[in-house]
Each structure stands twice: as structure tokens, then as C-alpha cells.
Design a protein around this motif. Sequence first.
Motif, PDB file in Angstrom:
ATOM      1  N   GLN A  95      -9.780  -0.368   5.159  1.00 19.65           N
ATOM      2  CA  GLN A  95      -9.742  -1.070   3.877  1.00 19.65           C
ATOM      3  C   GLN A  95      -8.971  -0.305   2.813  1.00 19.65           C
ATOM      4  O   GLN A  95      -8.645  -0.857   1.760  1.00 19.65           O
ATOM      5  N   LYS A  96      -8.640   0.948   3.082  1.00 25.78           N
ATOM      6  CA  LYS A  96      -7.826   1.737   2.165  1.00 25.78           C
ATOM      7  C   LYS A  96      -6.355   1.459   2.469  1.00 25.78           C
ATOM      8  O   LYS A  96      -5.924   1.531   3.618  1.00 25.78           O
ATOM      9  N   GLY A  97      -5.580   1.124   1.474  1.00 30.65           N
ATOM     10  CA  GLY A  97      -4.167   0.852   1.677  1.00 30.65           C
ATOM     11  C   GLY A  97      -3.341   2.116   1.753  1.00 30.65           C
ATOM     12  O   GLY A  97      -3.793   3.210   1.396  1.00 30.65           O
ATOM     13  N   GLY A  98      -2.119   1.986   2.256  1.00 23.77           N
ATOM     14  CA  GLY A  98      -1.197   3.104   2.284  1.00 23.77           C
ATOM     15  C   GLY A  98      -1.505   4.194   3.281  1.00 23.77           C
ATOM     16  O   GLY A  98      -1.109   5.341   3.107  1.00 23.77           O
ATOM     17  N   VAL A  99      -2.194   3.837   4.370  1.00 26.49           N
ATOM     18  CA  VAL A  99      -2.580   4.854   5.348  1.00 26.49           C
ATOM     19  C   VAL A  99      -1.738   4.785   6.628  1.00 26.49           C
ATOM     20  O   VAL A  99      -2.003   5.513   7.587  1.00 26.49           O
ATOM     21  N   GLY A 100      -0.738   3.903   6.639  1.00 26.70           N
ATOM     22  CA  GLY A 100       0.097   3.790   7.827  1.00 26.70           C
ATOM     23  C   GLY A 100      -0.406   2.764   8.817  1.00 26.70           C
ATOM     24  O   GLY A 100      -0.024   2.781  10.000  1.00 26.70           O
ATOM     25  N   LYS A 101      -1.224   1.834   8.347  1.00 35.01           N
ATOM     26  CA  LYS A 101      -1.815   0.834   9.231  1.00 35.01           C
ATOM     27  C   LYS A 101      -0.758  -0.087   9.843  1.00 35.01           C
ATOM     28  O   LYS A 101      -0.714  -0.277  11.069  1.00 35.01           O
ATOM     29  N   THR A 102       0.089  -0.664   8.994  1.00 37.06           N
ATOM     30  CA  THR A 102       1.107  -1.585   9.503  1.00 37.06           C
ATOM     31  C   THR A 102       2.163  -0.838  10.308  1.00 37.06           C
ATOM     32  O   THR A 102       2.631  -1.336  11.343  1.00 37.06           O
ATOM     33  N   THR A 103       2.537   0.349   9.866  1.00 38.80           N
ATOM     34  CA  THR A 103       3.478   1.168  10.642  1.00 38.80           C
ATOM     35  C   THR A 103       2.926   1.422  12.037  1.00 38.80           C
ATOM     36  O   THR A 103       3.651   1.352  13.037  1.00 38.80           O
ATOM     37  N   PRO A 124      -5.594  -6.767   6.884  1.00 38.09           N
ATOM     38  CA  PRO A 124      -5.300  -6.456   5.490  1.00 38.09           C
ATOM     39  C   PRO A 124      -6.130  -5.263   5.011  1.00 38.09           C
ATOM     40  O   PRO A 124      -7.127  -4.903   5.644  1.00 38.09           O
ATOM     41  N   PRO A 125      -5.742  -4.656   3.884  1.00 38.46           N
ATOM     42  CA  PRO A 125      -6.502  -3.511   3.358  1.00 38.46           C
ATOM     43  C   PRO A 125      -7.756  -3.959   2.609  1.00 38.46           C
ATOM     44  O   PRO A 125      -7.880  -3.773   1.388  1.00 38.46           O
ATOM     45  N   SER A 126      -8.683  -4.556   3.341  1.00 41.57           N
ATOM     46  CA  SER A 126      -9.956  -5.002   2.767  1.00 41.57           C
ATOM     47  C   SER A 126     -10.924  -5.247   3.912  1.00 41.57           C
ATOM     48  O   SER A 126     -10.523  -5.272   5.081  1.00 41.57           O
ATOM     49  N   LEU A 127     -12.189  -5.418   3.563  1.00 41.29           N
ATOM     50  CA  LEU A 127     -13.191  -5.765   4.576  1.00 41.29           C
ATOM     51  C   LEU A 127     -13.670  -7.196   4.366  1.00 41.29           C
ATOM     52  O   LEU A 127     -14.839  -7.512   4.566  1.00 41.29           O
ATOM     53  N   GLY A 128     -12.742  -8.076   3.982  1.00 39.37           N
ATOM     54  CA  GLY A 128     -13.053  -9.471   3.730  1.00 39.37           C
ATOM     55  C   GLY A 128     -13.034 -10.312   4.983  1.00 39.37           C
ATOM     56  O   GLY A 128     -13.076  -9.817   6.117  1.00 39.37           O
ATOM     57  N   LEU A 139     -14.406   5.618   4.897  1.00 36.54           N
ATOM     58  CA  LEU A 139     -14.525   5.527   6.348  1.00 36.54           C
ATOM     59  C   LEU A 139     -15.945   5.169   6.772  1.00 36.54           C
ATOM     60  O   LEU A 139     -16.154   4.387   7.697  1.00 36.54           O
ATOM     61  N   THR A 140     -16.914   5.728   6.068  1.00 35.69           N
ATOM     62  CA  THR A 140     -18.306   5.421   6.395  1.00 35.69           C
ATOM     63  C   THR A 140     -18.586   3.932   6.260  1.00 35.69           C
ATOM     64  O   THR A 140     -19.245   3.329   7.115  1.00 35.69           O
ATOM     65  N   GLN A 141     -18.039   3.320   5.198  1.00 31.78           N
ATOM     66  CA  GLN A 141     -18.235   1.882   5.000  1.00 31.78           C
ATOM     67  C   GLN A 141     -17.622   1.079   6.138  1.00 31.78           C
ATOM     68  O   GLN A 141     -18.215   0.112   6.622  1.00 31.78           O
ATOM     69  N   LEU A 142     -16.440   1.482   6.587  1.00 30.44           N
ATOM     70  CA  LEU A 142     -15.788   0.774   7.689  1.00 30.44           C
ATOM     71  C   LEU A 142     -16.595   0.926   8.977  1.00 30.44           C
ATOM     72  O   LEU A 142     -16.787  -0.051   9.724  1.00 30.44           O
ATOM     73  N   LEU A 143     -17.094   2.117   9.249  1.00 28.20           N
ATOM     74  CA  LEU A 143     -17.896   2.321  10.455  1.00 28.20           C
ATOM     75  C   LEU A 143     -19.190   1.512  10.392  1.00 28.20           C
ATOM     76  O   LEU A 143     -19.658   0.986  11.412  1.00 28.20           O
TER      77      LEU A 143
END
Length: 257
Positions: A10-18, A126-130, A157-161
Amino acid sequence: MMRRVAIANQKGGVGKTTTAVNLATALAASGASTLLIDLDPQGNASTGVGIARDQRSPSSYELLTGTATLADASRPALVPGLSVVPAHEQLSGAEVELVEVPRRTERLKAVLADAVLPDWVLIDCPPSLGLLTLNALMAVDSVLIPLQAEYYALEGLTQLLQTIEQVRSRGNPRLALLGVLMTMVDRRNSLSGQVEADVRAALGSQVLRTVIPRNVRLSEAPSHGLPALLYDLRCPGSEAYLALAREIIGAPAARAA
């Protein structure tokens, strides 16, 4: 064995799409049939594989709203063996449109259940947990989490886990953590190395061995509508994603989140 992987943070700019674009390319280059689904309304993964904005319909929006099948929405990419379902800006309204729809978090799961799938399905979230990310998590068997080597790396990260655990308990019991991928690692920067060490100390074997370096060629490639592996196969970023593909091809199907 067929694998479905959501690439999420959910955090943007971490290289997810790359990661989504180049891992999909590397898997296809290894000989595995691969499908990349762009589920981010920004459509950056679609740009990264060279799909122009006027060529993105039908898209993942039509998949979720039930007006197109997977066969309708997918199209071949430049890389042999790689197909893509692009994202259209209409996708930004899907979360609102689906609020009253029954089983709204299982729309993508139902689409994939009715389709003939390739060896690998990667979903760029997307950069969210929606609702869009929840649809991806309900439809896959594992999650890859890109994590930038910076001071606030573990924030969120804890929230995502916890979200992964909730999805597992509420309808997708097979969902597992494929791994945490350290991205934008700069070996010349002592802070970057310390962050990586701290993450590995905290998460242990959940962190993948492969790390993605900070590399200008990875940043340049999307402006040419190309994955980095086609833009510059010899750059450190491309070599890292090839190594990542080799690692996850041999990885167990499940890790404890």
C-alpha cells in the motif's frame, strides 16, 4: 504448476510496478507462459510493456464489471509468451461502482476461475488496501511484497501482513506470502545496507535472497515503453530480475505470513 501472484504494497514508490513488469518479462523469457494483469488505475504497468492509452479497452475495468472475459481483455506483449490485461483510467471508479455488488471482493477470482490460465499470473496492485487490492488477494495463491531499502521500510508492512491474514481467514485459505523483495538497494549507501540488514533480522527467511539495486536503467525503460530486460538486458537491474525469476520458480508455493 500454475502460480498466481499479487504484487502488493500500500506504500507507493517501492518498485511494485517495476517488479511486476520485469518479473513477468523474466518469467516469459524463461519459457513460462505468463499473464500480467494491471489492476492499478494509473496504468503504469501497461505503459511499461508498451500498450498505448488508446489501446487499453477492454481492460481490467471490464473484467471487474463483468462486461469482458479474460480472453477479450488480454493481448500479447512484445515478449513471446507474455500477455497483458491493461488498466484504463475508468478503473479508478470501479471501487465505487462495485460497492453494492454481491461478493464484490471476488469479481477477479470468478473471472480467473472461468478462464484457461497460463503458467504464471502476476497482478500489479494499486498502492492501497482497497477493493482492487482485495480482489487481487482473493484471486491469487501468493503475495510478493516489494519493500524499499529506506528508513521507513517496515512502516505499513504489519498492516499488509494483517490484511493477508484476514483474507486467508475470510475466503482464501490458500493465500501465502511468496516473499518480501528488497528494492532500490544502494550498496554505496550505508543506510541502505543497514535497512536491509534490519529487515532480514526482523523477517528472516520471508525476505527473498535476490535484491533489486537502485539502477537508472530501470527508471529509464518505461519512458521507452519497454521492460528493462528489453531496454538493457545487461544492466544490474535486469540481471537482478532474471535472478528473482530463477529464485521464485524454485520457491515453495507457500510461506507463513
